[in-house]
Design an enzyme around this catalytic site. Structure first.
Site, mmCIF file in Angstrom:
data_model
loop_
_atom_site.group_PDB
_atom_site.id
_atom_site.type_symbol
_atom_site.label_atom_id
_atom_site.label_comp_id
_atom_site.label_asym_id
_atom_site.label_seq_id
_atom_site.Cartn_x
_atom_site.Cartn_y
_atom_site.Cartn_z
ATOM 1 N N ASN A 162 11.734 -74.026 0.829
ATOM 2 C CA ASN A 162 11.361 -73.691 2.200
ATOM 3 C C ASN A 162 12.548 -72.951 2.809
ATOM 4 O O ASN A 162 13.538 -73.557 3.197
ATOM 5 C CB ASN A 162 11.051 -74.981 2.973
ATOM 6 C CG ASN A 162 10.555 -74.697 4.383
ATOM 7 O OD1 ASN A 162 10.575 -73.555 4.837
ATOM 8 N ND2 ASN A 162 10.123 -75.733 5.068
ATOM 9 N N ARG A 191 7.137 -72.085 0.498
ATOM 10 C CA ARG A 191 6.390 -72.188 1.749
ATOM 11 C C ARG A 191 6.460 -70.835 2.451
ATOM 12 O O ARG A 191 7.546 -70.281 2.652
ATOM 13 C CB ARG A 191 7.020 -73.254 2.639
ATOM 14 C CG ARG A 191 6.319 -73.325 3.959
ATOM 15 C CD ARG A 191 7.017 -74.254 4.915
ATOM 16 N NE ARG A 191 6.239 -74.324 6.126
ATOM 17 C CZ ARG A 191 6.761 -74.409 7.342
ATOM 18 N NH1 ARG A 191 8.056 -74.446 7.505
ATOM 19 N NH2 ARG A 191 5.991 -74.470 8.385
ATOM 20 N N HIS A 238 0.509 -75.411 10.013
ATOM 21 C CA HIS A 238 0.586 -76.776 9.450
ATOM 22 C C HIS A 238 -0.544 -77.023 8.457
ATOM 23 O O HIS A 238 -0.921 -78.180 8.199
ATOM 24 C CB HIS A 238 0.465 -77.858 10.553
ATOM 25 C CG HIS A 238 1.617 -77.932 11.503
ATOM 26 N ND1 HIS A 238 1.444 -78.231 12.830
ATOM 27 C CD2 HIS A 238 2.936 -77.780 11.311
ATOM 28 C CE1 HIS A 238 2.616 -78.240 13.444
ATOM 29 N NE2 HIS A 238 3.541 -77.968 12.530
ATOM 30 N N LEU A 264 1.643 -84.538 14.345
ATOM 31 C CA LEU A 264 2.456 -84.639 15.565
ATOM 32 C C LEU A 264 3.924 -84.771 15.178
ATOM 33 O O LEU A 264 4.398 -85.858 14.826
ATOM 34 C CB LEU A 264 2.024 -85.862 16.395
ATOM 35 C CG LEU A 264 0.523 -85.997 16.694
ATOM 36 C CD1 LEU A 264 0.248 -87.274 17.481
ATOM 37 C CD2 LEU A 264 0.009 -84.785 17.459
ATOM 38 N N GLY A 265 4.621 -83.661 15.166
ATOM 39 C CA GLY A 265 6.059 -83.665 14.911
ATOM 40 C C GLY A 265 6.713 -82.907 16.042
ATOM 41 O O GLY A 265 6.161 -82.844 17.145
ATOM 42 N N ASN A 266 7.866 -82.314 15.783
ATOM 43 C CA ASN A 266 8.480 -81.487 16.814
ATOM 44 C C ASN A 266 7.551 -80.318 17.151
ATOM 45 O O ASN A 266 7.356 -79.953 18.297
ATOM 46 C CB ASN A 266 9.847 -81.009 16.331
ATOM 47 C CG ASN A 266 10.701 -80.553 17.491
ATOM 48 O OD1 ASN A 266 10.600 -81.079 18.602
ATOM 49 N ND2 ASN A 266 11.506 -79.548 17.251
ATOM 50 N N ARG A 325 7.764 -76.480 22.868
ATOM 51 C CA ARG A 325 6.720 -75.479 23.163
ATOM 52 C C ARG A 325 5.716 -76.038 24.168
ATOM 53 O O ARG A 325 5.338 -77.206 24.085
ATOM 54 C CB ARG A 325 5.964 -75.082 21.893
ATOM 55 C CG ARG A 325 6.815 -74.411 20.848
ATOM 56 C CD ARG A 325 5.928 -73.844 19.740
ATOM 57 N NE ARG A 325 6.725 -73.519 18.577
ATOM 58 C CZ ARG A 325 6.574 -74.091 17.385
ATOM 59 N NH1 ARG A 325 5.627 -74.989 17.184
ATOM 60 N NH2 ARG A 325 7.347 -73.741 16.381
ATOM 61 N N ASP A 355 13.290 -85.198 21.841
ATOM 62 C CA ASP A 355 13.184 -86.179 20.762
ATOM 63 C C ASP A 355 12.352 -87.372 21.246
ATOM 64 O O ASP A 355 12.736 -88.053 22.197
ATOM 65 C CB ASP A 355 14.599 -86.640 20.380
ATOM 66 C CG ASP A 355 14.572 -87.496 19.126
ATOM 67 O OD1 ASP A 355 13.975 -88.586 19.173
ATOM 68 O OD2 ASP A 355 15.148 -87.072 18.118
ATOM 69 N N GLY A 381 3.437 -88.867 14.868
ATOM 70 C CA GLY A 381 2.171 -89.504 14.467
ATOM 71 C C GLY A 381 2.393 -90.703 13.561
ATOM 72 O O GLY A 381 1.672 -91.702 13.637
ATOM 73 N N ASN A 391 5.253 -92.556 13.404
ATOM 74 C CA ASN A 391 6.202 -93.566 13.902
ATOM 75 C C ASN A 391 6.013 -94.013 15.349
ATOM 76 O O ASN A 391 6.400 -95.130 15.681
ATOM 77 C CB ASN A 391 7.635 -93.033 13.766
ATOM 78 C CG ASN A 391 8.005 -92.763 12.326
ATOM 79 O OD1 ASN A 391 8.055 -93.686 11.531
ATOM 80 N ND2 ASN A 391 8.216 -91.504 11.990
ATOM 81 N N GLU A 434 4.555 -82.381 2.760
ATOM 82 C CA GLU A 434 4.237 -80.968 2.564
ATOM 83 C C GLU A 434 4.845 -80.435 1.270
ATOM 84 O O GLU A 434 4.256 -79.583 0.607
ATOM 85 C CB GLU A 434 4.728 -80.161 3.772
ATOM 86 C CG GLU A 434 3.865 -80.406 5.002
ATOM 87 C CD GLU A 434 4.470 -79.888 6.295
ATOM 88 O OE1 GLU A 434 5.322 -80.591 6.870
ATOM 89 O OE2 GLU A 434 4.103 -78.794 6.734
HETATM 90 P P1 AMP Z 1 8.965 -83.995 12.539
HETATM 91 O O1 AMP Z 1 9.048 -82.637 13.170
HETATM 92 O O2 AMP Z 1 7.661 -84.260 11.848
HETATM 93 O O3 AMP Z 1 10.156 -84.354 11.716
HETATM 94 O O4 AMP Z 1 8.988 -85.047 13.770
HETATM 95 C C1 AMP Z 1 10.053 -85.117 14.653
HETATM 96 C C2 AMP Z 1 9.664 -85.980 15.844
HETATM 97 O O5 AMP Z 1 9.305 -87.302 15.391
HETATM 98 C C3 AMP Z 1 10.792 -86.160 16.850
HETATM 99 O O6 AMP Z 1 10.291 -86.048 18.172
HETATM 100 C C4 AMP Z 1 11.240 -87.588 16.595
HETATM 101 O O7 AMP Z 1 11.800 -88.172 17.721
HETATM 102 C C5 AMP Z 1 9.920 -88.241 16.249
HETATM 103 N N1 AMP Z 1 10.137 -89.547 15.610
HETATM 104 C C6 AMP Z 1 10.672 -89.799 14.407
HETATM 105 N N2 AMP Z 1 10.791 -91.147 14.220
HETATM 106 C C7 AMP Z 1 10.336 -91.743 15.351
HETATM 107 C C8 AMP Z 1 10.182 -93.093 15.784
HETATM 108 N N3 AMP Z 1 10.555 -94.116 15.028
HETATM 109 N N4 AMP Z 1 9.660 -93.307 17.023
HETATM 110 C C9 AMP Z 1 9.287 -92.288 17.816
HETATM 111 N N5 AMP Z 1 9.397 -90.996 17.460
HETATM 112 C C10 AMP Z 1 9.906 -90.710 16.250
#
Ligand code: AMP
Length: 402
Positions: A7, A93, A182, A211-213, A243, A284, A334, A336, A386
């Site tokens: 990647n 990727r 995605h 649901l990530g950043n 965003r 975050d 999603g 965590n 991924e």
């Molecule tokens: P990703 O882009 O998939 O790596 O996701 C990043 C996001 O996941 C960030 O906003 C992190 O704060 C959130 N995240 C990771 N671990 C946790 C957790 N234990 N509780 C809440 N948010 C989390």
């Protein structure tokens, strides 16, 4: 059968080496700050006793070419491979495949030229992906290489869902339409959901929430994406780390008139300074959860807004699918953030979606279900992978082509 997954970003190269006979990760690493005075490679290998060993290399890595050479050296030094000839394939990727690529594709000069032609659609990502491909070909010319596109899974979206209501000639001349992103993650968790539910993917209607950043949601019918929240670019849809997601497009012109901000500045605000960061100053979700617990009103508002937007998309895609078998949560948030899962599903019992608070608080690295006993719709938490999906699609593409 060893497959290397790459990647390549604008100043970083992330990689994982898989043994596809048992799908184990033999080595993984991240080279960051390429082009800066102190680049840093962090590499992990599993030794024969199954323990993780770390190698860290720092120093000036001027460009991706040097970066790839360093990765090759470290892969050898750690004993993960002796020679690139051991690799059965390299999977890359690639963010944007436009309308040209509906599936992973064996890379040849024509494919490279097409990815280059698509740069205007993904000016930040495709050039870096392309650089990774070119450097990998230089370093391992005899190894077949496969491009796996973030957009490909969504190419099944029908025209009434992918077209924007703007003049036809803008679509024809400039390919302005919804592409979605995605795709590798949505497809991977959809397949995992089918395995978890012991059903065939073709028999399922799913809403997958990555649901990530960055964040997006997809409606998946009979194993195919039929709509998704990201659009021509990843800016549309859900509220993300930085965003905005959906906004009234007239805001852009209004801001230009009222503040004198230029096009590029507004673009930067919407991509890099909006979303969670724009609402509460932090992007975050872990930190936002803590701030909300401590009573911070802006952090609470950010969580409410994120959940409300997700809920609206769940409703919309439920209507589009007609019937729903499962909601699938994935990505850092999603997987965590139980409070986001609970908030997004709150008040949806009339749609057959109900989360059990105790199950929702389970923490697991494996897939688990969180719906209540009476919930007709399954609500699943499925870790995405991924890199493994890219490795599997690389193997499948090699089998189809060689
Ligand atoms: P990703 O882009 O998939 O790596 O996701 C990043 C996001 O996941 C960030 O906003 C992190 O704060 C959130 N995240 C990771 N671990 C946790 C957790 N234990 N509780 C809440 N948010 C989390």
């Amino acid at each position: 059968m060893k497959i290397l997954v790459i990647n390549s970003g604008s100043s970083s190269i992330k990689y994982q080496l898989f043994d596809m006979t048992d799908k184990t990760v033999l080595a993984s690493g991240l080279l960051q700050q390429i082009g800066e005075s102190q680049s840093r490679l962090t590499h992990h290998t599993r030794n024969p006793r199954g323990e993780l060993e770390e190698i860290v290399e720092t120093g000036h890595i001027a460009n991706h070419r040097q970066g790839f050479q360093l990765i090759g050296i470290v892969l050898q030094k750690s004993g993960a491979i002796d020679d690139t000839a051991e690799l059965s394939g390299i999977g890359h990727r690639v963010v944007h495949g436009g309308e040209e690529f509906h599936e992973p594709t064996l890379i040849n000069q024509k494919v490279i030229d097409t990815i280059r032609r698509l740069i205007p659609l993904a000016p930040l990502h495709n050039p870096a992906n392309l650089l990774g491909i070119e450097v990998a070909i230089e370093s391992a010319a005899a190894v077949p290489q496969v491009a796996v596109f973030d957009t490909a899974f969504h190419q099944s979206i029908p025209i009434h869902a992918f077209r924007y209501a703007i003049p036809q000639d803008l679509y024809e001349a400039h390919r302005v339409r919804r592409y979605g992103f995605h795709g590798t993650s949505h497809f991977y968790v959809a397949k995992q959901a089918a395995t978890f539910l012991n059903r065939s993917l073709k028999s399922l209607n799913l809403i997958t929430l990555h649901l990530g950043n960055g964040a997006s949601v997809a409606a998946v019918k009979d194993g195919k994406s039929i709509d998704t929240s990201m659009g021509m670019t990843p800016l549309e849809g859900l509220i993300m780390g930085t965003r905005s997601g959906d906004i009234d497009p007239a805001i852009i012109f209004y801001l230009g008139r009222q503040t004198g901000l230029g096009r590029d500045q507004v673009e930067s605000i919407l991509n890099k300074h909006s979303g969670l960061k724009g609402i509460c100053g932090v992007n975050d979700m872990r930190e936002i959860g803590e701030l909300a617990q401590a009573g911070n009103a802006q952090a609470r508002l950010a969580i409410e807004m994120v959940c409300y937007r997700i809920k609206k998309y769940i409703g919309a895609y439920y209507a589009v699918l007609g019937q729903l078998d499962a909601l699938v949560f994935t990505g850092g948030i999603g997987e965590n953030a139980s409070f986001i899962r609970a908030g997004s599903c709150q008040g949806l019992s009339h749609l057959g979606i109900e989360v059990d608070p105790e199950k929702n608080n389970i923490r697991s690295k494996a897939a688990f279900e969180i719906q209540s006993e009476d919930s007709p719709v399954n609500v699943l938490v499925i870790p995405t992978n991924e890199e493994l999906e890219i490795a599997e699609e690389t193997v499948a593409t090699l089998k189809r082509n060689l």
